[in-house]
Structures are given as C-alpha cells and as structure tokens.
Design a protein around this motif. Structure first.
Motif, PDB file in Angstrom:
ATOM      1  N   LEU A 142      -4.234  72.627  39.957  1.00 33.17           N
ATOM      2  CA  LEU A 142      -3.345  73.236  40.954  1.00 33.17           C
ATOM      3  C   LEU A 142      -3.931  74.538  41.503  1.00 33.17           C
ATOM      4  O   LEU A 142      -3.821  74.817  42.705  1.00 33.17           O
ATOM      5  N   ILE A 143      -4.528  75.329  40.642  1.00 32.49           N
ATOM      6  CA  ILE A 143      -5.178  76.565  41.100  1.00 32.49           C
ATOM      7  C   ILE A 143      -6.296  76.230  42.080  1.00 32.49           C
ATOM      8  O   ILE A 143      -6.445  76.883  43.118  1.00 32.49           O
ATOM      9  N   THR A 144      -7.063  75.200  41.782  1.00 35.05           N
ATOM     10  CA  THR A 144      -8.120  74.762  42.700  1.00 35.05           C
ATOM     11  C   THR A 144      -7.528  74.311  44.022  1.00 35.05           C
ATOM     12  O   THR A 144      -8.041  74.655  45.090  1.00 35.05           O
ATOM     13  N   ALA A 145      -6.433  73.559  43.969  1.00 38.32           N
ATOM     14  CA  ALA A 145      -5.775  73.084  45.193  1.00 38.32           C
ATOM     15  C   ALA A 145      -5.269  74.255  46.028  1.00 38.32           C
ATOM     16  O   ALA A 145      -5.407  74.255  47.261  1.00 38.32           O
ATOM     17  N   ILE A 146      -4.700  75.257  45.370  1.00 38.55           N
ATOM     18  CA  ILE A 146      -4.216  76.444  46.093  1.00 38.55           C
ATOM     19  C   ILE A 146      -5.377  77.149  46.780  1.00 38.55           C
ATOM     20  O   ILE A 146      -5.295  77.542  47.944  1.00 38.55           O
ATOM     21  N   GLY A 147      -6.482  77.306  46.055  1.00 36.58           N
ATOM     22  CA  GLY A 147      -7.659  77.944  46.645  1.00 36.58           C
ATOM     23  C   GLY A 147      -8.197  77.171  47.837  1.00 36.58           C
ATOM     24  O   GLY A 147      -8.570  77.755  48.862  1.00 36.58           O
ATOM     25  N   MET A 148      -8.231  75.849  47.735  1.00 36.80           N
ATOM     26  CA  MET A 148      -8.725  75.021  48.842  1.00 36.80           C
ATOM     27  C   MET A 148      -7.784  75.085  50.044  1.00 36.80           C
ATOM     28  O   MET A 148      -8.240  75.168  51.189  1.00 36.80           O
ATOM     29  N   ALA A 149      -6.484  75.040  49.792  1.00 38.48           N
ATOM     30  CA  ALA A 149      -5.518  75.122  50.890  1.00 38.48           C
ATOM     31  C   ALA A 149      -5.614  76.479  51.582  1.00 38.48           C
ATOM     32  O   ALA A 149      -5.583  76.554  52.827  1.00 38.48           O
ATOM     33  N   LEU A 150      -5.764  77.533  50.803  1.00 42.08           N
ATOM     34  CA  LEU A 150      -5.904  78.860  51.389  1.00 42.08           C
ATOM     35  C   LEU A 150      -7.197  78.973  52.186  1.00 42.08           C
ATOM     36  O   LEU A 150      -7.230  79.585  53.264  1.00 42.08           O
ATOM     37  N   ARG A 151      -8.246  78.350  51.683  1.00 39.48           N
ATOM     38  CA  ARG A 151      -9.517  78.347  52.442  1.00 39.48           C
ATOM     39  C   ARG A 151      -9.335  77.621  53.772  1.00 39.48           C
ATOM     40  O   ARG A 151      -9.848  78.071  54.804  1.00 39.48           O
TER      41      ARG A 151
END
Length: 170
Positions: A142-151
């Motif tokens: 989920l942390i990775t997904a948040i980072g990707m969405a923010l990117r």
C-alpha cells in the motif's frame, strides 16, 4: 497540499525502507549463524523459515523507495520516436497502473492473511504465524501504491518536462 502529501509519503517510504533494512540485517545474521553452525555440525534450526519470511520484508520494504528513486526497469526503446507529450502521458499511465497493481497485491495478500489467521497457518519448521508477514507485505504494498499514485499526480501537474525528464537530465 501536494508538498504535505509528498512529505507524508516520503516518511512512509522511509519507514518501509527501514523495515526492509532491518529485514536484511536479520537475514544476514541468520545466514551467518547458520553457516557457523554448519561448520560445527549444528545448523540453525528453522533457518529456511527465517530466510523466506525475511525476504518478504526485504523485497517489499524496498519497493517504494525503488519507485521513488526511479529504480524500476524502464524500457525506452521507443521513447525517442514519440512526442514528449505522449511519453509524458505514458509515464503517468505507468505510475497509475503500478499503483493499481500494488493495491491489488495488498488486497489479495490481506485477504489471504485472514485465511492464514483463521487456519493458523505457520512456517514449516519453527511455526512462525504467516499472517504477520502477510500484513507487513500488504502495508508495504500500500505504501508503494501511495507513492506511485502521488508520482502520477506530480507528473500530471508538472507538464511534459516535469519530474521524470529532470531526473534523467541531472
């Protein structure tokens, strides 16, 4: 607001990477103890269980940081043949697709963890409960997904010569 979200995401990414680092140190110590133990005819009991569960933490702990630093494999064979605006939208699409995939991973593993908890599934030798590691994997995904969405949002707001292009030019 975007800078606040970026700081929060960076904190979560750092926490995830720290967990991965601790996992790496732990697995290294397990390998060391196992090798020394084998030299004296007494290998570490359950070393394989520790390796397997540790690798979950190592791999998914570093995944968000890898994305943040642009460390994922990128195939740029056609990049020079497409207009900058098209490449820009491809980068946004790739970030969003990655976020969706990691949300899917998090959901699937979390769902599996409920089954593991109900059935009391554990590792083979030392009987460590698997659901702890499945929860950790879900959180880090989920942390990775948040980072990707923010990117993806940052790329969308930056224009065709935004963050992605600047990273490669520096």
């Amino acid at each position: 607001m975007l800078s606040t979200l970026r700081r929060l995401a960076d904190g979560l990414i750092s926490l995830s990477a720290f967990a991965g680092t601790l996992g790496l140190i732990f697995v290294t110590l397990v390998v060391l103890a196992d090798v020394i133990g084998r030299a004296f005819g007494a290998p570490l009991r359950g070393a394989q269980d520790f390796y397997q569960m540790g690798m979950v933490i190592i791999v998914f702990g570093g995944m968000a940081l890898c994305d943040k630093l642009g460390g994922h494999v990128a195939v740029d064979v056609f990049e020079d043949h497409f207009p900058d605006a098209f490449n820009h939208w491809l980068n946004i699409f790739a970030a969003l697709l990655g976020a969706v995939i990691f949300v899917g991973i998090a959901y699937t593993v979390y769902d599996s963890s409920k089954l593991s908890q109900m059935l009391k599934l554990a590792t083979n030798i030392v009987r460590m409960p698997k659901w702890y590691f499945q929860w950790a994997l879900s959180i880090m995904a989920l942390i990775t997904a948040i980072g990707m969405a923010l990117r993806a949002v940052e790329l969308a707001l930056s224009g065709p010569y935004g963050r992605a292009r600047r990273e490669f030019e520096e």
